[in-house]
Design a protein around this motif. Structure first.
Motif, PDB file in Angstrom:
ATOM      1  N   VAL A 155       0.871  -1.171   0.000  1.00 54.85           N
ATOM      2  CA  VAL A 155       0.000   0.000   0.000  1.00 54.85           C
ATOM      3  C   VAL A 155       0.909   1.222   0.000  1.00 54.85           C
ATOM      4  CG1 VAL A 155      -1.831   1.261   1.168  1.00 54.85           C
ATOM      5  CG2 VAL A 155      -1.790  -1.240   1.270  1.00 54.85           C
ATOM      6  N   LEU A 156       0.919   1.927  -1.102  1.00 53.01           N
ATOM      7  CA  LEU A 156       1.825   3.056  -1.304  1.00 53.01           C
ATOM      8  C   LEU A 156       1.005   4.342  -1.318  1.00 53.01           C
ATOM      9  CD1 LEU A 156       4.715   3.999  -1.970  1.00 53.01           C
ATOM     10  CD2 LEU A 156       4.181   3.643  -4.385  1.00 53.01           C
ATOM     11  N   ALA A 157       1.176   5.170  -0.291  1.00 49.15           N
ATOM     12  CA  ALA A 157       0.389   6.396  -0.153  1.00 49.15           C
ATOM     13  C   ALA A 157       1.302   7.608  -0.278  1.00 49.15           C
ATOM     14  CB  ALA A 157      -0.336   6.425   1.188  1.00 49.15           C
ATOM     15  N   ALA A 158       0.768   8.687  -0.863  1.00 48.65           N
ATOM     16  CA  ALA A 158       1.578   9.887  -1.091  1.00 48.65           C
ATOM     17  C   ALA A 158       0.753  11.140  -0.904  1.00 48.65           C
ATOM     18  CB  ALA A 158       2.174   9.868  -2.492  1.00 48.65           C
ATOM     19  N   ALA A 159       1.440  12.218  -0.507  1.00 49.26           N
ATOM     20  CA  ALA A 159       0.792  13.520  -0.352  1.00 49.26           C
ATOM     21  C   ALA A 159       1.844  14.611  -0.509  1.00 49.26           C
ATOM     22  CB  ALA A 159       0.105  13.638   1.005  1.00 49.26           C
ATOM     23  N   ASP A 160       1.386  15.789  -0.877  1.00 48.45           N
ATOM     24  CA  ASP A 160       2.243  16.971  -0.865  1.00 48.45           C
ATOM     25  C   ASP A 160       2.177  17.615   0.521  1.00 48.45           C
ATOM     26  OD1 ASP A 160       3.061  16.752  -3.503  1.00 48.45           O
ATOM     27  OD2 ASP A 160       1.350  17.902  -4.258  1.00 48.45           O
ATOM     28  N   LEU A 217      -1.991  13.817  14.919  1.00 43.45           N
ATOM     29  CA  LEU A 217      -1.961  13.520  13.487  1.00 43.45           C
ATOM     30  C   LEU A 217      -2.510  14.686  12.680  1.00 43.45           C
ATOM     31  CD1 LEU A 217      -1.410  11.484  11.271  1.00 43.45           C
ATOM     32  CD2 LEU A 217      -3.566  10.378  11.802  1.00 43.45           C
ATOM     33  N   ALA A 218      -3.590  15.299  13.157  1.00 42.89           N
ATOM     34  CA  ALA A 218      -4.164  16.441  12.453  1.00 42.89           C
ATOM     35  C   ALA A 218      -3.233  17.642  12.507  1.00 42.89           C
ATOM     36  CB  ALA A 218      -5.525  16.789  13.046  1.00 42.89           C
ATOM     37  N   ALA A 219      -2.591  17.855  13.654  1.00 47.10           N
ATOM     38  CA  ALA A 219      -1.771  19.055  13.832  1.00 47.10           C
ATOM     39  C   ALA A 219      -0.457  18.977  13.063  1.00 47.10           C
ATOM     40  CB  ALA A 219      -1.489  19.276  15.321  1.00 47.10           C
ATOM     41  N   LEU A 220       0.228  17.820  13.131  1.00 46.56           N
ATOM     42  CA  LEU A 220       1.588  17.742  12.595  1.00 46.56           C
ATOM     43  C   LEU A 220       1.775  16.666  11.538  1.00 46.56           C
ATOM     44  CD1 LEU A 220       3.745  18.130  15.857  1.00 46.56           C
ATOM     45  CD2 LEU A 220       2.796  19.904  14.386  1.00 46.56           C
ATOM     46  N   GLY A 221       0.715  15.998  11.122  1.00 51.03           N
ATOM     47  CA  GLY A 221       0.854  14.895  10.176  1.00 51.03           C
ATOM     48  C   GLY A 221       0.652  15.325   8.743  1.00 51.03           C
ATOM     49  N   GLY A 222      -0.069  14.515   8.025  1.00 50.00           N
ATOM     50  CA  GLY A 222      -0.352  14.778   6.623  1.00 50.00           C
ATOM     51  C   GLY A 222      -1.166  13.636   6.071  1.00 50.00           C
ATOM     52  N   GLY A 223      -1.589  13.766   4.825  1.00 48.98           N
ATOM     53  CA  GLY A 223      -2.510  12.807   4.246  1.00 48.98           C
ATOM     54  C   GLY A 223      -2.020  11.379   4.271  1.00 48.98           C
ATOM     55  N   GLU A 224      -0.744  11.146   3.857  1.00 50.17           N
ATOM     56  CA  GLU A 224      -0.264   9.762   3.804  1.00 50.17           C
ATOM     57  C   GLU A 224      -0.096   9.169   5.191  1.00 50.17           C
ATOM     58  OE1 GLU A 224       1.613  12.413   3.622  1.00 50.17           O
ATOM     59  OE2 GLU A 224       3.698  11.980   3.103  1.00 50.17           O
ATOM     60  N   PHE A 225       0.243  10.004   6.192  1.00 50.00           N
ATOM     61  CA  PHE A 225       0.381   9.491   7.560  1.00 50.00           C
ATOM     62  C   PHE A 225      -0.974   9.033   8.100  1.00 50.00           C
ATOM     63  CE2 PHE A 225       4.097  12.096   6.944  1.00 50.00           C
ATOM     64  CZ  PHE A 225       5.104  11.399   7.597  1.00 50.00           C
ATOM     65  N   ALA A 226      -2.022   9.814   7.825  1.00 49.21           N
ATOM     66  CA  ALA A 226      -3.357   9.436   8.283  1.00 49.21           C
ATOM     67  C   ALA A 226      -3.831   8.162   7.590  1.00 49.21           C
ATOM     68  CB  ALA A 226      -4.340  10.579   8.048  1.00 49.21           C
ATOM     69  N   VAL A 227      -3.656   8.106   6.277  1.00 48.38           N
ATOM     70  CA  VAL A 227      -4.096   6.920   5.529  1.00 48.38           C
ATOM     71  C   VAL A 227      -3.340   5.680   6.002  1.00 48.38           C
ATOM     72  CG1 VAL A 227      -4.047   5.810   3.273  1.00 48.38           C
ATOM     73  CG2 VAL A 227      -4.912   8.142   3.489  1.00 48.38           C
ATOM     74  N   ALA A 284      -3.119  10.520  -1.405  1.00 47.08           N
ATOM     75  CA  ALA A 284      -3.619  11.002  -0.117  1.00 47.08           C
ATOM     76  C   ALA A 284      -3.536  12.515   0.007  1.00 47.08           C
ATOM     77  CB  ALA A 284      -2.842  10.343   1.024  1.00 47.08           C
ATOM     78  N   GLY A 285      -3.429  13.201  -1.124  1.00 45.12           N
ATOM     79  CA  GLY A 285      -3.413  14.658  -1.083  1.00 45.12           C
ATOM     80  C   GLY A 285      -2.303  15.266  -1.914  1.00 45.12           C
ATOM     81  N   ILE A 286      -2.209  14.852  -3.185  1.00 42.98           N
ATOM     82  CA  ILE A 286      -1.227  15.430  -4.102  1.00 42.98           C
ATOM     83  C   ILE A 286      -1.915  16.562  -4.861  1.00 42.98           C
ATOM     84  CG2 ILE A 286       0.296  14.956  -6.053  1.00 42.98           C
ATOM     85  CD1 ILE A 286       0.334  12.031  -5.143  1.00 42.98           C
ATOM     86  N   GLU A 287      -1.237  17.696  -4.957  1.00 43.99           N
ATOM     87  CA  GLU A 287      -1.867  18.888  -5.552  1.00 43.99           C
ATOM     88  C   GLU A 287      -2.381  18.611  -6.959  1.00 43.99           C
ATOM     89  OE1 GLU A 287      -0.928  23.619  -6.412  1.00 43.99           O
ATOM     90  OE2 GLU A 287       0.486  22.396  -5.264  1.00 43.99           O
ATOM     91  N   ALA A 288      -1.579  17.931  -7.763  1.00 38.46           N
ATOM     92  CA  ALA A 288      -2.024  17.538  -9.109  1.00 38.46           C
ATOM     93  C   ALA A 288      -2.429  16.078  -9.029  1.00 38.46           C
ATOM     94  CB  ALA A 288      -0.901  17.730 -10.115  1.00 38.46           C
ATOM     95  N   PRO A 289      -3.731  15.777  -8.945  1.00 39.88           N
ATOM     96  CA  PRO A 289      -4.178  14.395  -8.727  1.00 39.88           C
ATOM     97  C   PRO A 289      -3.565  13.423  -9.732  1.00 39.88           C
ATOM     98  CG  PRO A 289      -6.030  15.907  -8.567  1.00 39.88           C
ATOM     99  CD  PRO A 289      -4.868  16.715  -9.058  1.00 39.88           C
ATOM    100  N   VAL A 290      -3.267  12.225  -9.241  1.00 38.69           N
ATOM    101  CA  VAL A 290      -2.603  11.201 -10.052  1.00 38.69           C
ATOM    102  C   VAL A 290      -3.654  10.257 -10.624  1.00 38.69           C
ATOM    103  CG1 VAL A 290      -0.978   9.280 -10.009  1.00 38.69           C
ATOM    104  CG2 VAL A 290      -0.498  11.350  -8.687  1.00 38.69           C
ATOM    105  N   ALA A 291      -3.793  10.251 -11.941  1.00 38.33           N
ATOM    106  CA  ALA A 291      -4.762   9.373 -12.596  1.00 38.33           C
ATOM    107  C   ALA A 291      -4.392   7.919 -12.346  1.00 38.33           C
ATOM    108  CB  ALA A 291      -4.791   9.656 -14.100  1.00 38.33           C
ATOM    109  N   GLY A 292      -5.398   7.130 -12.012  1.00 39.49           N
ATOM    110  CA  GLY A 292      -5.178   5.705 -11.775  1.00 39.49           C
ATOM    111  C   GLY A 292      -4.898   5.350 -10.344  1.00 39.49           C
ATOM    112  N   ALA A 293      -4.634   6.364  -9.485  1.00 39.16           N
ATOM    113  CA  ALA A 293      -4.404   6.100  -8.068  1.00 39.16           C
ATOM    114  C   ALA A 293      -5.733   6.118  -7.323  1.00 39.16           C
ATOM    115  CB  ALA A 293      -3.456   7.135  -7.468  1.00 39.16           C
ATOM    116  N   ARG A 294      -5.808   5.366  -6.247  1.00 40.97           N
ATOM    117  CA  ARG A 294      -6.986   5.402  -5.393  1.00 40.97           C
ATOM    118  C   ARG A 294      -6.991   6.723  -4.642  1.00 40.97           C
ATOM    119  NH1 ARG A 294      -8.785   0.056  -4.272  1.00 40.97           N
ATOM    120  NH2 ARG A 294     -10.195   0.899  -2.680  1.00 40.97           N
ATOM    121  N   GLY A 295      -8.133   7.381  -4.573  1.00 36.80           N
ATOM    122  CA  GLY A 295      -8.214   8.695  -3.939  1.00 36.80           C
ATOM    123  C   GLY A 295      -8.590   8.612  -2.473  1.00 36.80           C
TER     124      GLY A 295
END
Length: 578
Positions: free
Chosen positions: A302-307, A471-481, A353-364
């Motif tokens: 499971v590979l998650a990414a965010a900006d 998690l909300a204060a200092l995390g990010g999308g991929e950390f939450a996912v 998990a929150g990339i500014e330019a959404p990645v086609a084919g990735a699960r949102g």
């Protein structure tokens, strides 16, 4: 100037015939009479989840009335996604009952011992006794953005089906019928049993028939499984309380059972080799066997990414677009993570998990609100953090069906985020939690330390130890996912293989939320990141590999997974002692 001539108000012959002045004069004029209101209250409070049924058939007109009440339910965008499957075939019901029996034992084995035994004492369904089964399936094949109201709340179609079920339940009760809602199924197994196409999901199984019990109160409440919360404890005004003082839902998840842990060690001792001859790998294999005695033949990365807006502080050597570029390569099967996964015999699940330019084919699984830079503002809203964790839990359950679950991440700037989280979780100062980073220089490291120190101080001013708020204060999308993936995969009984610092911090957050998941974790590697060793120590995990990797993308986790799969084969094929 003459007064304007007045005319009678045109009254429509269809639809709403009331006038504005009538509604203003009598705001309560749409209410039912008191007797009807009391009748509604009687039906609502007398609804029960029925588990015991008489064998007498249910008249077709009553079955129709129950289904029609479901069809009259509210649906987002008037999409009417529900489909009602009436199951009368006794053989089909028996197969469903066998599935439920298996799932009941499976869940009991994963709960705290006393609670698991209590679950087994309960009668939770009447699939064999009820003369009819009703399955509400949700047809989700229309893209969410193409259905009014689902573009933002993509699961609203499932909520609509749940509302339909409530209508059916109340209608059944009003007619003296009993209904029980059974969710003791693996969703994919139930879908296969009913021949559902891809994109159509069930909401469990409804047992319908004449009740062979008339419980005065909800069954789980009468049997002391839980108590009804006072309504004042669940009513909030305007927003969630800042101190998060509400009672949290109780979890009864437990680590792998003691007898399984002992059996795994005993089994390894029977091999024709010195006990513990594989060193750290032996310990990891014992954990795999304790979690899944039947072993695993594969798994899923499971590979998650965010900006991360934190990059605006010049703490990274690369432009933020690299995150999206790397993820597109992984969607195409050409990224380091996807190639490593394929080489280990694993599938890949790529999550935006929150990339500014959404990645086609990735699960949102993307946050809705603007994200902050940690130093001045929170990374996520509380609502987004919760939603992303819940999404991650679903992904974790899905990935667990493949075998072991390997965590991977991509995100320019996310090692700084991970360092800030580790600093708070482990009470480390910036020197102890901040490393050089990929291609970074001394000035970047200095800026990272200033930023982590500031973020930590801002958090400590909150005086909170809630991992969700952290998690909300200092995390990010991929950390939450990924935290959600850990919770979901462990809940589904799968081993979770960690990669570098970011995935290990996500796992530590999950352990702080639910301590029992620690028993499902394996450290794939220890990276060069300064805080990684401290995080693994806190998790009580010894890494399988220490190769000074900086690749991210779950590469170290996939290499470790390959070792685990090879180790299992060795244990199966090596000669045994008598």
């Amino acid at each position: 100037m003459p007064e304007p001539t007045s005319f009678p108000r045109p009254v429509p012959t269809v639809g709403d015939t009331s006038a504005a002045h009538e509604r203003a004069a009598d705001p309560r004029g749409w209410a039912f009479d008191e007797q009807t209101i009391q009748a509604l209250d009687s039906v609502l409070t007398a609804r029960r989840d029925i588990r015991r049924f008489r064998p007498d058939p249910v008249p077709e007109e009553l079955v129709r009335a129950v289904i029609e009440s479901g069809h009259a339910g509210p649906s987002v965008g008037h999409s009417q996604p529900w489909r009602f499957i009436v199951v009368e075939d006794a053989a089909l019901r028996d197969r469903a009952a066998a599935m439920a029996d298996k799932s009941r034992l499976w869940q009991a084995a994963r709960m705290a011992p006393e609670r698991g035994q209590q679950l087994l004492d309960l009668k939770l369904e009447g699939l064999r006794e009820a003369p009819l089964g009703l399955v509400v399936a949700c047809d989700r094949r229309a893209p969410a953005v193409g259905v009014l109201g689902r573009a933002t709340f993509t699961d609203a179609d499932m909520w609509s089906c749940a509302a339909a079920i409530e209508n059916m339940w109340l209608t059944a009760r009003a007619h003296g019928l009993g209904m029980g809602w059974v969710t003791l199924f693996q969703p994919e197994e139930l879908a296969e049993l009913l021949g559902l196409p891809e994109g159509v999901e069930t909401l469990g199984w409804l047992c319908l028939g004449w009740p062979d019990e008339r419980p005065p109160a909800p069954g789980l409440q009468r049997l002391a499984w839980s108590t009804k919360l006072p309504v004042d404890d669940v009513v909030l005004r305007d927003r969630w309380p800042a101190d998060d003082s509400l009672v949290k839902p109780t979890s009864h998840l437990r680590a792998p059972a003691q007898d399984r842990v002992v059996h795994a060690t005993d089994d390894a001792d029977d091999l024709l080799t010195t006990p513990g001859s594989l060193g750290v790998l032996d310990r990891a294999l014992n954990r795999v066997e304790a979690v899944r005695p039947q072993g695993v033949d594969g798994g899923c990365l499971v590979l998650a990414a965010a900006d991360h807006p934190v990059t605006s502080h010049r703490i990274s050597s690369f432009e933020t677009h690299v995150t999206a570029d790397v993820m597109r390569a992984n969607v195409a099967g050409q990224g380091m993570g996807a190639v490593a996964a394929a080489g280990a015999g694993l599938s890949s699940l790529v999550v935006d998990a929150g990339i500014e330019a959404p990645v086609a084919g990735a699960r949102g699984a993307r946050p809705l609100d603007p994200r902050g830079d940690l130093l001045a503002t929170d990374a996520l809203s509380s609502d987004d953090a919760e939603a992303l964790i819940q999404h991650g839990k679903q992904l974790g359950c899905e990935a667990a069906a493949h075998g072991m679950v390997v965590l991977g991440e991509v995100g320019i700037g996310n090692t700084t985020v991970a360092s800030a989280l580790a600093s708070v979780l482990l009470d480390l100062d910036a020197d102890q939690s901040v490393g050089l980073g990929t291609a970074a220089d001394a000035d970047m490291v200095a800026r990272k330390r200033v930023l982590v120190t500031g973020a930590r101080e801002r958090w400590l001013a909150k005086h909170s130890d809630d991992p969700m708020q952290l998690l909300a204060a200092l995390g990010g999308g991929e950390f939450a996912v990924l935290s959600g993936v850990v919770l979901g995969a462990a809940g589904a009984g799968a081993v979770v293989v960690l990669d570098g610092l970011a995935t290990s911090v996500a796992a530590l957050l999950a352990v702080r939320m639910e301590p029992a998941v620690q028993g499902y974790l394996i450290a794939g590697q220890q990276s060069r990141e300064t805080a990684h060793a401290a995080v693994l120590t806190e998790l009580g995990l010894e890494p399988l590999l220490a190769m000074r990797l900086r690749s991210g993308e779950g590469v170290g986790g996939c290499l470790a997974a390959s070792l685990l799969l090879q180790g299992q084969r060795m244990r199966r094929l090596v000669a045994r002692t008598r």
